[in-house]
Structure formats: structure tokens, C-alpha cells
Design an enzyme around this catalytic site. Structure first.
Site, mmCIF file in Angstrom:
data_model
loop_
_atom_site.group_PDB
_atom_site.id
_atom_site.type_symbol
_atom_site.label_atom_id
_atom_site.label_comp_id
_atom_site.label_asym_id
_atom_site.label_seq_id
_atom_site.Cartn_x
_atom_site.Cartn_y
_atom_site.Cartn_z
ATOM 1 C CB SER A 94 34.096 -96.852 69.794
ATOM 2 O OG SER A 94 34.452 -97.867 70.427
ATOM 3 N N GLY A 97 37.765 -93.122 67.601
ATOM 4 C CA GLY A 97 37.025 -91.691 67.615
ATOM 5 C C GLY A 97 37.422 -90.956 69.060
ATOM 6 C CB THR A 119 41.357 -94.168 49.704
ATOM 7 O OG1 THR A 119 42.332 -94.493 48.755
ATOM 8 C CG2 THR A 119 41.852 -92.546 50.151
ATOM 9 C CG LEU A 120 41.766 -95.510 55.801
ATOM 10 C CD1 LEU A 120 42.497 -95.959 56.921
ATOM 11 C CD2 LEU A 120 40.153 -95.931 55.723
ATOM 12 C CD GLU A 121 37.202 -89.610 52.865
ATOM 13 O OE1 GLU A 121 36.694 -89.695 53.740
ATOM 14 O OE2 GLU A 121 36.962 -89.805 51.495
#
Length: 172
Positions: A94, A97, A119-121
Site C-alpha cells: 500500500s 501504491g 518480473t515486475l511490470e
């Protein structure tokens, strides 16, 4: 059902593997993962599902790196995870974000038996400075009902770093 933090810890090195593991990042029902110091960006503005899309490698320096909106950055977790008997899920924290930083577009769902770096987009709402080692996401685990076959795809299993889309292989 989602595993509690205590159950995650009890399953470590049995059905859940997180390397390296730091007990201070264990939450009531998840574990915080950190951002590695490397990123990939696609070289072309227009991407093609049927073709391998060229990428450029970037390193996040110690003083951080400013990400720009309207650009997809591929990163990875610093932690290598492996999961047996549970469904791993990945979500942004959070705190991440609330800075307008998203760590996955659609790929937060893992498969039983997955082993590798996540893998982070990554994309952002406004410019933001990011740092390697920041706790940007959390992994949590669901139980699974019924008989299953563990994940065994050759596309992403046992990866050693960031992986751009390999969707073009689906068309071969």
C-alpha cells in the site's frame, strides 16, 4: 485460504522457499519482497505480440532512478522464490501504491511449482525516484484444492533475471 505469516514461516524450506529471507519483512499474512538494481525497457514504442521485442538494460544507481509516466519498466525482485503445494500471489504494498507506483500490470498470479525471480511490470502515475532494495511488493500464498500438475513451462521457470514478454513463443 491465505496463509498467515506464521504459517509462511513454518513452511519455509519445506514448501515455500525465499532466498534471501529476512524475518523482519514477514507480515501477518504476507512477506515483503524488494526491488533488484536492474531494469529493462522496451526500445520501441510499438510492441508486437508475435515478435521478440528488443530491450535496453538499465541499472538503478545508489542515488536512485527517476521513472517517467507513460513508460513500462520491467524490474525484478531481489529474492528468488520457489513454491510447492501453494499458489503464490504478488501485490504491491500500500505504501508503494500511495506513491502512484504500480509493480504489476496483470501478472500478480503465480503457479504452484513456480521457481524464479518475479518480473515486475512497473509504471507510475507521476515521476518518482526509485531505489534498489526498496520493499515494493509482497508475496502471499493460497492453498489449492484438488489434484494439480505443478508449473513446468520452459518460458519463465528457473529464470535468472528480468524476462521480457515471451508471448511470441505462443505463436511458433
Amino acid at each position: 485460504m491465505i496463509l498467515s505469516g506464521r504459517e509462511i514461516q513454518m513452511q519455509l524450506n519445506k514448501n515455500i522457499f525465499i532466498e534471501p529471507f529476512d524475518e523482519s519483512r514477514l507480515n501477518p499474512n504476507s512477506y515483503n519482497l524488494t526491488l533488484a538494481d536492474e531494469l529493462l525497457v522496451y526500445e520501441s514504442r510499438e510492441l508486437d505480440m508475435k515478435r521478440e521485442n528488443p530491450v535496453k538494460h538499465m541499472t538503478i544507481p545508489q542515488e536512485g532512478l527517476v521513472l517517467e509516466p507513460d513508460r513500462l519498466y520491467l524490474g525484478r525482485t531481489a529474492e528468488f522464490t520457489r513454491t510447492e503445494s501453494y499458489v503464490p500471489m504478488l501485490e504491491g504494498r500500500s505504501s508503494t501504491g500511495r506513491l502512484g507506483l504500480f509493480i504489476h500490470v496483470t501478472a500478480g498470479f503465480g503457479d504452484v511449482g513456480f521457481a524464479g525471480y518475479w518480473t515486475l511490470e512497473i509504471f507510475c502515475i507521476q515521476p518518482i525516484r526509485i531505489y534498489a532494495g526498496a520493499q515494493v511488493c509482497q508475496i502471499y500464498y493460497h492453498t489449492i484444492e484438488g489434484d494439480y500438475s505443478p508449473y513446468s513451462s520452459g518460458k519463465y521457470q528457473n529464470n535468472s533475471g528480468i524476462q521480457p514478454s515471451l508471448m511470441y513463443k505462443d505463436f511458433e
